[in-house]
Design a protein around this motif. Sequence first.
Motif, short mmCIF file in Angstrom:
data_model
loop_
_atom_site.label_atom_id
_atom_site.label_comp_id
_atom_site.label_asym_id
_atom_site.label_seq_id
_atom_site.Cartn_x
_atom_site.Cartn_y
_atom_site.Cartn_z
N LEU A 253 17.16 28.15 3.31
CA LEU A 253 17.52 29.33 3.53
C LEU A 253 17.15 30.08 4.61
N LEU A 254 16.16 29.88 5.49
CA LEU A 254 15.64 30.28 6.59
C LEU A 254 16.95 29.97 7.73
N THR B 40 14.28 25.12 -5.55
CA THR B 40 14.14 26.68 -5.14
C THR B 40 12.89 27.11 -4.53
N HIS B 41 12.01 26.14 -4.31
CA HIS B 41 10.52 26.50 -3.43
C HIS B 41 10.28 25.62 -2.33
N ASN B 42 10.68 24.20 -2.44
CA ASN B 42 10.16 23.16 -1.48
C ASN B 42 10.93 23.37 -0.12
N TRP B 43 11.69 22.14 -0.03
CA TRP B 43 12.51 22.03 1.21
C TRP B 43 13.73 23.19 1.01
N ARG C 136 13.55 26.07 0.88
CA ARG C 136 13.06 27.47 1.90
C ARG C 136 13.58 27.04 3.34
#
Length: 328
Positions: A184-185, A176-179, A181
Amino acid sequence: MRVMLTGATGFLGGHLLAQLRAQAVEITALVRSIEAGDRLRASGVDPVIGSIEDPASLREALAEPADAVFHVAADTSQWRGHIDRQTRTNVEGTRNVIEAAEAAGVRRLVHVSSVSAFGQQEEILTEASPRLGKDSWINYERTKAIAEERVLEADAAGRIEAVVLNPAHILGPGDTHNWARMFLLIDQGKLPGAPPGSGAFADVREVAAAALAAWRRPAHGEQFLLGGAHASFLELIQAIATELGRSAPAKPMPASFLRGYARVLDAISRVTGREPGLTPQAVSFTCHDLRVDSSKAVLELGYRTTPLPTLVHDTCEWLREQGMLLPR
């Protein structure tokens, strides 16, 4: 069998916890918050509220005899503003884990380090490659190198039987926080461009399985590189965009532009005290060509590499199930 696990609520730690439970291993997990502890307790795990920076909480977590300690917790920040915090976690925290395990009579320690401990090298990394991370200007590389050095020194001194794992870039469901991101971008059409470097992309599920295999293996005092499918960041971004049905850059951005832009953001952050969206340290990673030879882990731990399209597909499916992606 009972083990103690640090980093249980993290990306890799969560997969390792699930695989341990699937093998009916009892788990004591060190967690930072009551809420996280309650979630783990509901799944049959024994939580202890604390931190690897707090020796007393480690002693509590190891009060019940354990067959092994899996040390997964780490601070992966790429911002100079977190240097002190990161050093406490990665270096002092690892020292605390070693000392607590030794005092509790735990013989086996599986320490999850990183390829970053080797520093950024031009050649393909093998376990025989020089450890250059200790002299790096990037604190994450430096602290991971120092931490694993302390683990191996403790093994050589007979204080504990340790195995060190050095995974590359870890992808997969549960992130949820590493790759994630980047996924999601791309999904939101907000990715400004592709960096010019490349990486070795490891499947989180296979990294967790390798940790279990390292625990079961009698030999100790060794390191295992856990690489994966090699691809440029442009190829990774294009694979994600294809899976999501979104557009992707046709070519990477110049490294000189990224470095200059990161330096500007870094200068601003020195005034505001706020972490920038892009740091010189992060740019250094994504402009580097990382190549990893995992043949030792394949031969001795049964480690497997997941094809990049499969890894991207599985990650996207999980993100979609969590409602984190836009509708198709």
